[in-house]
Design an enzyme around this catalytic site. Sequence first.
Site, mmCIF file in Angstrom:
data_model
loop_
_atom_site.group_PDB
_atom_site.id
_atom_site.type_symbol
_atom_site.label_atom_id
_atom_site.label_comp_id
_atom_site.label_asym_id
_atom_site.label_seq_id
_atom_site.Cartn_x
_atom_site.Cartn_y
_atom_site.Cartn_z
ATOM 1 N N ASN A 34 0.851 -1.187 0.000
ATOM 2 C CA ASN A 34 0.000 0.000 0.000
ATOM 3 C C ASN A 34 0.881 1.230 0.000
ATOM 4 O OD1 ASN A 34 -2.413 1.648 0.473
ATOM 5 N ND2 ASN A 34 -1.668 1.893 2.575
ATOM 6 N N HIS B 88 0.995 5.092 1.307
ATOM 7 C CA HIS B 88 0.331 5.982 2.263
ATOM 8 C C HIS B 88 1.030 7.350 2.214
ATOM 9 C CE1 HIS B 88 -2.143 7.013 5.685
ATOM 10 N NE2 HIS B 88 -1.074 7.587 6.217
HETATM 11 C C1 GAR Z 1 -2.664 9.123 -2.671
HETATM 12 O O1 GAR Z 1 -2.084 10.272 -2.125
HETATM 13 C C2 GAR Z 1 -2.494 7.951 -1.737
HETATM 14 O O2 GAR Z 1 -1.277 7.938 -1.028
HETATM 15 C C3 GAR Z 1 -3.636 8.176 -0.788
HETATM 16 O O3 GAR Z 1 -4.704 8.583 -1.607
HETATM 17 C C4 GAR Z 1 -4.183 9.264 -2.739
HETATM 18 C C5 GAR Z 1 -4.753 8.603 -3.966
HETATM 19 O O4 GAR Z 1 -4.404 9.301 -5.110
HETATM 20 N N1 GAR Z 1 -3.931 7.002 -0.034
HETATM 21 C C6 GAR Z 1 -4.345 7.045 1.228
HETATM 22 O O5 GAR Z 1 -4.520 8.082 1.824
HETATM 23 C C7 GAR Z 1 -4.555 5.675 1.848
HETATM 24 N N2 GAR Z 1 -4.607 5.772 3.276
HETATM 25 P P1 GAR Z 1 -4.486 8.626 -6.532
HETATM 26 O O6 GAR Z 1 -5.874 7.989 -6.650
HETATM 27 O O7 GAR Z 1 -4.328 9.774 -7.483
HETATM 28 O O8 GAR Z 1 -3.387 7.608 -6.638
#
Ligand code: GAR
Length: 208
Positions: free
Chosen positions: A109, A111
């Site tokens: 994952n 984060h």
């Molecule tokens: C990203 O910043 C990822 O790290 C975060 O959501 C965003 C998704 O962006 N994930 C979390 O916060 C998980 N806890 P994306 O859809 O453009 O890849």
Amino acid sequence: MEKTPIAVLISGRGSNMIALHEAMRKQSMHAEIACVISSSASAEGLQYARENSMPAISYKPELWRDDQQVTDAILHTFSEYHVQLVVLAGFLKKIPEAVVRAFPNRIVNIHPALLPAFGGKGMYGRHVHQAVLDYGCKVSGATVHFVAVDYDTGPPILQECVPVKADDTAESLAARILQLEHRLLPKCVDLLTRGKVQIEGRTTRVLE
Ligand code: GAR
């Protein structure tokens, strides 16, 4: 050498999935995206997946309310596409325990903070960056980690920092960290699929 088939799980815009796909196109990686699974049929990232000839899957919304049904559906999809590695890229649902157990140390994952700080249930997207600013942190960053049963608790594989600037908003900090994520996630997938990540207990070792 055969390429490792990867499933990428998304919930929204999918920019990390796109960064991974672009990295695979630009450099020779031992990995290919075998399927993209979205927790929502309206996720923007699904369109990119379809336009780029990747199987783009979204289950019926009710399925996500039943742990057993969603477990069966995910494992069936993984089996159908011969998935060897799973990447959660902005995936906001909890992965069922049975799926985590079926893929030990094969689910990662990304984060948008330096775990174990600012992780756990409810800590996603903008909430993470606002919490970092509210705490007054001077640095934040991104973590790619193995997925354990509880949210954001598996062993970190790669972590890097960015500065938090005095005039940052949650949006400006998110944008700085997203650039880092787009570099860190493909790097981690490359290392994993080249067998360059060892794990012992909670400690991962990157062999470069
Ligand atoms: C990203 O910043 C990822 O790290 C975060 O959501 C965003 C998704 O962006 N994930 C979390 O916060 C998980 N806890 P994306 O859809 O453009 O890849």
